[in-house]
Design a protein around this motif. Structure first.
Motif, PDB file in Angstrom:
ATOM      1  N   ILE A 509       0.880  -1.170   0.000  1.00 20.64           N
ATOM      2  CA  ILE A 509       0.000   0.000   0.000  1.00 20.64           C
ATOM      3  C   ILE A 509       0.916   1.218   0.000  1.00 20.64           C
ATOM      4  N   ALA A 510       0.877   1.994  -1.066  1.00 22.22           N
ATOM      5  CA  ALA A 510       1.744   3.165  -1.206  1.00 22.22           C
ATOM      6  C   ALA A 510       0.936   4.411  -0.866  1.00 22.22           C
ATOM      7  N   VAL A 511       1.389   5.149   0.135  1.00 24.30           N
ATOM      8  CA  VAL A 511       0.706   6.373   0.549  1.00 24.30           C
ATOM      9  C   VAL A 511       1.739   7.466   0.757  1.00 24.30           C
ATOM     10  N   GLY A 512       1.299   8.705   0.648  1.00 27.40           N
ATOM     11  CA  GLY A 512       2.173   9.826   0.953  1.00 27.40           C
ATOM     12  C   GLY A 512       2.460  10.721  -0.226  1.00 27.40           C
ATOM     13  N   GLU A 513       3.413  11.640  -0.018  1.00 25.77           N
ATOM     14  CA  GLU A 513       3.714  12.676  -0.999  1.00 25.77           C
ATOM     15  C   GLU A 513       4.426  12.141  -2.234  1.00 25.77           C
ATOM     16  N   GLY A 514       5.069  10.996  -2.128  1.00 27.84           N
ATOM     17  CA  GLY A 514       5.838  10.475  -3.252  1.00 27.84           C
ATOM     18  C   GLY A 514       5.015   9.800  -4.316  1.00 27.84           C
ATOM     19  N   VAL A 515       3.753   9.520  -4.028  1.00 28.44           N
ATOM     20  CA  VAL A 515       2.865   8.883  -5.005  1.00 28.44           C
ATOM     21  C   VAL A 515       1.697   9.810  -5.282  1.00 28.44           C
ATOM     22  N   PRO A 516       1.117   9.742  -6.502  1.00 22.90           N
ATOM     23  CA  PRO A 516       0.037  10.671  -6.834  1.00 22.90           C
ATOM     24  C   PRO A 516      -1.148  10.566  -5.884  1.00 22.90           C
ATOM     25  N   MET A 517      -1.518   9.331  -5.533  1.00 22.21           N
ATOM     26  CA  MET A 517      -2.582   9.123  -4.567  1.00 22.21           C
ATOM     27  C   MET A 517      -2.413   7.751  -3.943  1.00 22.21           C
ATOM     28  N   PRO A 518      -2.940   7.541  -2.754  1.00 23.67           N
ATOM     29  CA  PRO A 518      -2.780   6.240  -2.106  1.00 23.67           C
ATOM     30  C   PRO A 518      -3.368   5.125  -2.968  1.00 23.67           C
ATOM     31  N   THR A 519      -2.650   4.058  -3.095  1.00 24.59           N
ATOM     32  CA  THR A 519      -3.141   2.938  -3.893  1.00 24.59           C
ATOM     33  C   THR A 519      -2.365   1.682  -3.565  1.00 24.59           C
ATOM     34  N   ARG A 520      -2.898   0.581  -4.022  1.00 19.44           N
ATOM     35  CA  ARG A 520      -2.246  -0.719  -3.854  1.00 19.44           C
ATOM     36  C   ARG A 520      -1.438  -1.008  -5.105  1.00 19.44           C
ATOM     37  N   ILE A 521      -0.147  -1.302  -4.929  1.00 23.80           N
ATOM     38  CA  ILE A 521       0.732  -1.528  -6.073  1.00 23.80           C
ATOM     39  C   ILE A 521       1.418  -2.880  -5.939  1.00 23.80           C
ATOM     40  N   ARG A 522       1.943  -3.354  -7.047  1.00 20.37           N
ATOM     41  CA  ARG A 522       2.790  -4.546  -7.039  1.00 20.37           C
ATOM     42  C   ARG A 522       4.142  -4.156  -7.611  1.00 20.37           C
ATOM     43  N   PHE A 523       5.196  -4.331  -6.819  1.00 20.34           N
ATOM     44  CA  PHE A 523       6.532  -3.966  -7.270  1.00 20.34           C
ATOM     45  C   PHE A 523       6.961  -4.849  -8.439  1.00 20.34           C
ATOM     46  N   ASP A 524       7.752  -4.271  -9.334  1.00 16.21           N
ATOM     47  CA  ASP A 524       8.343  -5.055 -10.419  1.00 16.21           C
ATOM     48  C   ASP A 524       9.292  -6.102  -9.833  1.00 16.21           C
ATOM     49  N   ALA A 525       9.518  -7.158 -10.601  1.00 15.72           N
ATOM     50  CA  ALA A 525      10.429  -8.218 -10.159  1.00 15.72           C
ATOM     51  C   ALA A 525      11.873  -7.799 -10.388  1.00 15.72           C
ATOM     52  N   LEU A 526      12.726  -8.132  -9.437  1.00 12.96           N
ATOM     53  CA  LEU A 526      14.152  -7.874  -9.575  1.00 12.96           C
ATOM     54  C   LEU A 526      14.813  -8.972 -10.408  1.00 12.96           C
ATOM     55  N   PRO A 527      15.873  -8.642 -11.127  1.00 11.26           N
ATOM     56  CA  PRO A 527      16.667  -9.715 -11.754  1.00 11.26           C
ATOM     57  C   PRO A 527      17.175 -10.690 -10.698  1.00 11.26           C
ATOM     58  N   GLY A 528      17.304 -11.942 -11.087  1.00  6.95           N
ATOM     59  CA  GLY A 528      17.696 -12.968 -10.127  1.00  6.95           C
ATOM     60  C   GLY A 528      18.995 -12.673  -9.406  1.00  6.95           C
ATOM     61  N   ASN A 529      19.958 -12.077 -10.119  1.00  8.48           N
ATOM     62  CA  ASN A 529      21.258 -11.811  -9.499  1.00  8.48           C
ATOM     63  C   ASN A 529      21.246 -10.572  -8.613  1.00  8.48           C
ATOM     64  N   ALA A 530      20.131  -9.839  -8.582  1.00 10.08           N
ATOM     65  CA  ALA A 530      20.056  -8.616  -7.780  1.00 10.08           C
ATOM     66  C   ALA A 530      19.203  -8.788  -6.530  1.00 10.08           C
ATOM     67  N   VAL A 531      18.614  -9.956  -6.333  1.00  8.93           N
ATOM     68  CA  VAL A 531      17.765 -10.178  -5.167  1.00  8.93           C
ATOM     69  C   VAL A 531      18.632 -10.204  -3.914  1.00  8.93           C
ATOM     70  N   PRO A 532      18.336  -9.358  -2.904  1.00 10.03           N
ATOM     71  CA  PRO A 532      19.142  -9.375  -1.675  1.00 10.03           C
ATOM     72  C   PRO A 532      19.088 -10.743  -1.004  1.00 10.03           C
ATOM     73  N   ARG A 533      20.231 -11.201  -0.581  1.00 12.76           N
ATOM     74  CA  ARG A 533      20.336 -12.507   0.080  1.00 12.76           C
ATOM     75  C   ARG A 533      21.020 -12.314   1.423  1.00 12.76           C
TER      76      ARG A 533
END
Length: 571
Positions: A509-533
């Motif tokens: 749930i993205a809320v606040g000044e950084g987004v146009p309006m509060p909404t439910r979002i799904r983050f893009d997928a990271l490349p496999g080699n960039a996933v924090p481990r």
């Protein structure tokens, strides 16, 4: 040539390079949308809508859902709201009698209708409220596209809008950094991936950033395609003379009252030790030579041996009537800490040199040289040592921003922030908490941004959380954490937070000044080699084989006594 289909007609909303729509075209576009109901009640920021009876050809995508964005024609503007509740107050057992279905929408903002002098624009807040009987529609793709593209050139894509996966979810870079940001969610919800994705998106557009990540789990080192400089316990150096007096006292006497005799003696002798080395330090850098300006907090190199010598001299000058025990205890404590292997990154240097300039350059990536991110790996260090590192790094970031007047903005990303700035002021390391709170309160003026990631909002200092004007709330099952988040969100969109326990992996749930309006979002997928481990012990692997190495315990005991952690290879 075949005529364009009806579905391919030009959107009435303004786009780059297109003429602004007229008010008539705007109204026609709204009338073409399928109506789902009408307004039957308006109370402050909420409106009740009675839904029309379903038509045989309607699909589920065209029906209102919890969290969906709805639009209401309010005359001078198109009001947008979020579905916050749905109910059927009087269900009928007779299938031939239609049920009365009610949805509640939370009014968030509005599109002003275009005029001769101005195109249609979205703005937060509602100036023209809906009236009874106004038509209500599910926001169209064109409306959502126009809504989430209002950030302009300073925006980056981070995912998609849950309501329509064809609509990219964007964030305003200036807002999420200047007004601070929080990423909250339970373990396994995807916080670390969200942090990495957000920073990668920003770096793609702004490659000359200056970002420091405090990494307690040693998981971000390989998440940015070689654009990081990693500081581990063996390579990181933080000279003791950079500590403020409060930080040094906390290292020597954790939790000790500031009015004890040893600390008073230290406050008297520390400036003298710094003045003794002022000439030599001045040759290595352009330091202030006015010795009267030196205080216990002035970051000037001095030698521990000279400080111990001053204690011995003061002890030798005492007459028989005075008690020398505090001097002896202070000397013993300073010597013990300086020889402690856990603090080798502070006291381990063979020589004392003025390395402040080179350290600031390396730590804050100025110049970036293609590696704009510093990752300070804290995993495996004792808790009190970690607290000292976080305290000094956060304080240096603020003071650098203060004296540079924000000429080179710095972002400080603090994972597991509740460890360093706990809600209980009697817990944690006081200087660390003060440094982070100071950035949260005043960092906007000095060009220092604070990003906090935490799985326990209730344990995070409420001042810091309230200063984060953009929040990405991921799955949170704990009721107390949800309540803490509701008290902190900067919008009136608390109804969206009811979805927190059921959010999927990578959703927020993205809320606040950084987004146009509060909404439910799904983050893009990271490349496999960039996933924090992170460093997580695997019980099934460890318990599947017998340890037959007779020297295994010997090595563990040796490391234990030497207080040196060997980090296992993740490859």
């Amino acid at each position: 040539m075949t005529p364009p289909s009806k579905s391919a007609k030009k959107s009435p909303f303004s786009r780059k390079g297109a003429a602004a729509p007229t008010a008539e075209a705007f109204d026609m576009a709204f009338q073409d949308k399928p109506r789902v109901g009408s307004v039957v009640s308006v109370t402050g920021s909420h409106a009740l809508v009675m839904l029309d009876e379903d038509k045989p050809g309607d699909d589920r995508a065209s029906r209102p859902q919890l969290g969906a964005i709805m639009s209401v024609d309010a005359g001078a503007s198109i009001v947008l709201g979020l579905v916050s509740a749905m109910s059927n107050p009087a269900p009928s057992l007779d299938p031939s009698v239609p049920d009365m279905r009610i949805i509640e929408i939370e009014l968030i903002g509005e599109f002003t209708k275009p005029t001769i002098n101005a195109p249609a624009r979205f703005k937060r807040g509602v100036s023209s409220y809906p009236t009874l009987g106004d038509n209500v529609h599910v926001a169209t793709r064109d409306e959502l596209t126009a809504l989430f593209s209002v950030n302009g050139a300073a925006s980056v894509r981070v995912g998609v809008v849950k309501q329509d996966a064809q609509i990219p979810a964007t964030v305003n870079v200036d807002e999420i950094f200047s007004r601070h940001c929080a990423i909250l969610g339970t373990t396994g919800a995807g916080k670390s991936c969200a942090v990495a994705l957000l920073l990668r998106a920003v770096l793609q557009r702004f490659p000359h950033a200056h970002i420091v990540i405090l990494d307690p789990h040693n998981e971000y080192g390989k998440s940015f395609d070689g654009r990081t400089v990693v500081f581990d316990p063996q390579s990181f150096s933080l000279p003791y003379w950079m500590l403020t007096f409060d930080e040094l006292v906390e290292v020597l006497y954790p939790g000790r009252s500031r009015d004890s005799e040893e600390i008073e003696i230290l406050a008297d002798l520390l400036p003298a030790a710094k003045k003794m080395n002022l000439g030599a330090a001045g040759r290595g850098g352009r330091l202030r030579t006015d010795s009267t300006a030196i205080t216990v907090d002035t970051p000037i190199p001095y030698r521990i041996s000279e400080l111990l010598g001053l204690i011995d001299k003061a002890l030798g000058g005492l007459d028989g009537a005075r008690n020398g025990a505090p001097y002896k205890r202070l000397r013993s404590r300073i010597y013990t800490i300086s020889q402690d292997a856990r603090y080798a990154f502070m006291f381990g240097g063979l020589t004392v040199q003025d390395t402040l300039k080179s350290m600031l350059s390396d730590l804050f990536r100025i110049p970036a040289d293609g590696q704009p991110i510093s990752v300070i790996e804290l995993g495996g260090l004792p808790a009190d040592v970690v607290q000292v590192v976080v305290s000094v790094v956060s304080r240096l970031a603020f003071e650098f921003g203060l004296w540079s007047k924000g000429a080179a903005p710095i972002a400080l990303v603090c994972e597991d922030a509740h460890r360093y700035a706990p809600a209980d002021p009697n817990e944690g390391f006081a200087p660390t908490r003060r440094s982070l709170i100071r950035i949260a309160k005043e960092g906007r003026k000095t060009g220092v941004s604070l990003w906090v990631a935490s799985q326990r909002p209730t344990e995070l200092d409420p001042t810091i959380l309230s200063q984060c004007n953009t929040i990405f709330a991921m799955r949170l099952a704990n009721q107390a954490d949800q309540e803490a988040l509701r008290a902190a969100v900067p919008d009136a969109s608390t109804s969206l937070l009811s979805c927190l326990p059921s959010l999927g992996l990578g959703e927020a749930i993205a809320v606040g000044e950084g987004v146009p309006m509060p909404t439910r979002i799904r983050f893009d997928a990271l490349p496999g080699n960039a996933v924090p481990r992170s460093l997580t012990a695997c019980f099934t692997d460890g318990w599947s084989v017998e340890i037959e190495d007779n020297s295994f315990i010997d090595r563990i005991v040796e490391q234990w006594r030497a207080q040196r952690m060997l980090t296992p290879d993740l490859e």
